[in-house]
Scaffold this active site. Sequence first.
Site, PDB file in Angstrom:
ATOM      1  N   THR A 156       0.858  -1.182   0.000  1.00 10.79           N
ATOM      2  CA  THR A 156       0.000   0.000   0.000  1.00 10.79           C
ATOM      3  C   THR A 156       0.900   1.240   0.000  1.00 10.79           C
ATOM      4  O   THR A 156       2.025   1.202   0.512  1.00 10.79           O
ATOM      5  CB  THR A 156      -0.935   0.018   1.218  1.00 10.79           C
ATOM      6  OG1 THR A 156      -0.164  -0.142   2.418  1.00 10.79           O
ATOM      7  CG2 THR A 156      -1.961  -1.096   1.132  1.00 10.79           C
ATOM      8  N   LEU A 206       7.811   2.927   5.719  1.00  8.78           N
ATOM      9  CA  LEU A 206       8.886   1.961   5.977  1.00  8.78           C
ATOM     10  C   LEU A 206      10.202   2.447   5.375  1.00  8.78           C
ATOM     11  O   LEU A 206      11.273   2.228   5.948  1.00  8.78           O
ATOM     12  CB  LEU A 206       8.491   0.593   5.444  1.00  8.78           C
ATOM     13  CG  LEU A 206       7.321  -0.051   6.214  1.00  8.78           C
ATOM     14  CD1 LEU A 206       6.853  -1.313   5.521  1.00  8.78           C
ATOM     15  CD2 LEU A 206       7.710  -0.348   7.643  1.00  8.78           C
ATOM     16  N   VAL A 248       0.998   4.522   1.340  1.00  7.29           N
ATOM     17  CA  VAL A 248       1.477   5.258   2.509  1.00  7.29           C
ATOM     18  C   VAL A 248       2.449   4.403   3.319  1.00  7.29           C
ATOM     19  O   VAL A 248       3.496   4.876   3.776  1.00  7.29           O
ATOM     20  CB  VAL A 248       0.295   5.728   3.376  1.00  7.29           C
ATOM     21  CG1 VAL A 248       0.808   6.428   4.637  1.00  7.29           C
ATOM     22  CG2 VAL A 248      -0.615   6.660   2.600  1.00  7.29           C
ATOM     23  N   CYS A 249       2.120   3.141   3.489  1.00  4.05           N
ATOM     24  CA  CYS A 249       2.991   2.232   4.241  1.00  4.05           C
ATOM     25  C   CYS A 249       4.364   2.119   3.597  1.00  4.05           C
ATOM     26  O   CYS A 249       5.391   2.058   4.286  1.00  4.05           O
ATOM     27  CB  CYS A 249       2.353   0.851   4.340  1.00  4.05           C
ATOM     28  SG  CYS A 249       0.755   0.824   5.181  1.00  4.05           S
ATOM     29  N   THR A 250       4.386   2.080   2.278  1.00  2.00           N
ATOM     30  CA  THR A 250       5.660   1.984   1.563  1.00  2.00           C
ATOM     31  C   THR A 250       6.546   3.175   1.899  1.00  2.00           C
ATOM     32  O   THR A 250       7.751   3.025   2.169  1.00  2.00           O
ATOM     33  CB  THR A 250       5.410   1.891   0.050  1.00  2.00           C
ATOM     34  OG1 THR A 250       4.604   0.741  -0.217  1.00  2.00           O
ATOM     35  CG2 THR A 250       6.710   1.779  -0.722  1.00  2.00           C
TER      36      THR A 250
END
Length: 211
Positions: free
Chosen positions: A42, A49, A44-46
Amino acid sequence: MALQLGDPAPDFEAETTDGRIRFHDWIGDDWAVLFSHPRDFTPVCTTELGAVARLKSEFDRRGVKVAGISVDPIEEHRAWAGDIEETQGHALNFPLIADPDRTIADLYGMIHPNADETSTVRSVFVVGPDKRIKLSLTYPQSTGRNFDEILRAIDSLQLTARYAVATPADWSQGDDVIILPSIPDAEARERFPGGWRALKPYLRLTSQPKA
């Protein structure tokens, strides 16, 4: 009941991209940040991290271990790692925890049914060496976190754990701090020989103590 500040951080065993860990043993005598992301692959998660990977040396310098977690299986975590490095310019350098049965998410209250019944919200838990929760933050899935702010908060937590001070609004490393109101002036003179500025009897500003 939701976890509160000062509560013991629940222990658990889990598979991660760095192998199997037991959370409390993995923390050891350090501080730790456990942060959840809703789903692998996804957008935003990318970015999040990648941001943590970029800041890993800053967490290390503070003696803080970081671990991400979502309800996806370990195979997806490993497959996603390539996308993170390709798009963010930083390879994963901390463990991603797999929680496909939602055991850890339930322990930490990372599932908020009114937001999403199956995915985790963006939770952050800062855990001290005593394995107790020192800070918690909750963001909705649509709002990416500011990890520079999390580092700033950790600086405050670590400083105030060592000295009888609090940090004012917008404080950052090196700024003046507040002497705790519970410390009488006579004791403050011993603890803070450099003195202070008393804006009010309960608001005494002094230079940040040196480590």
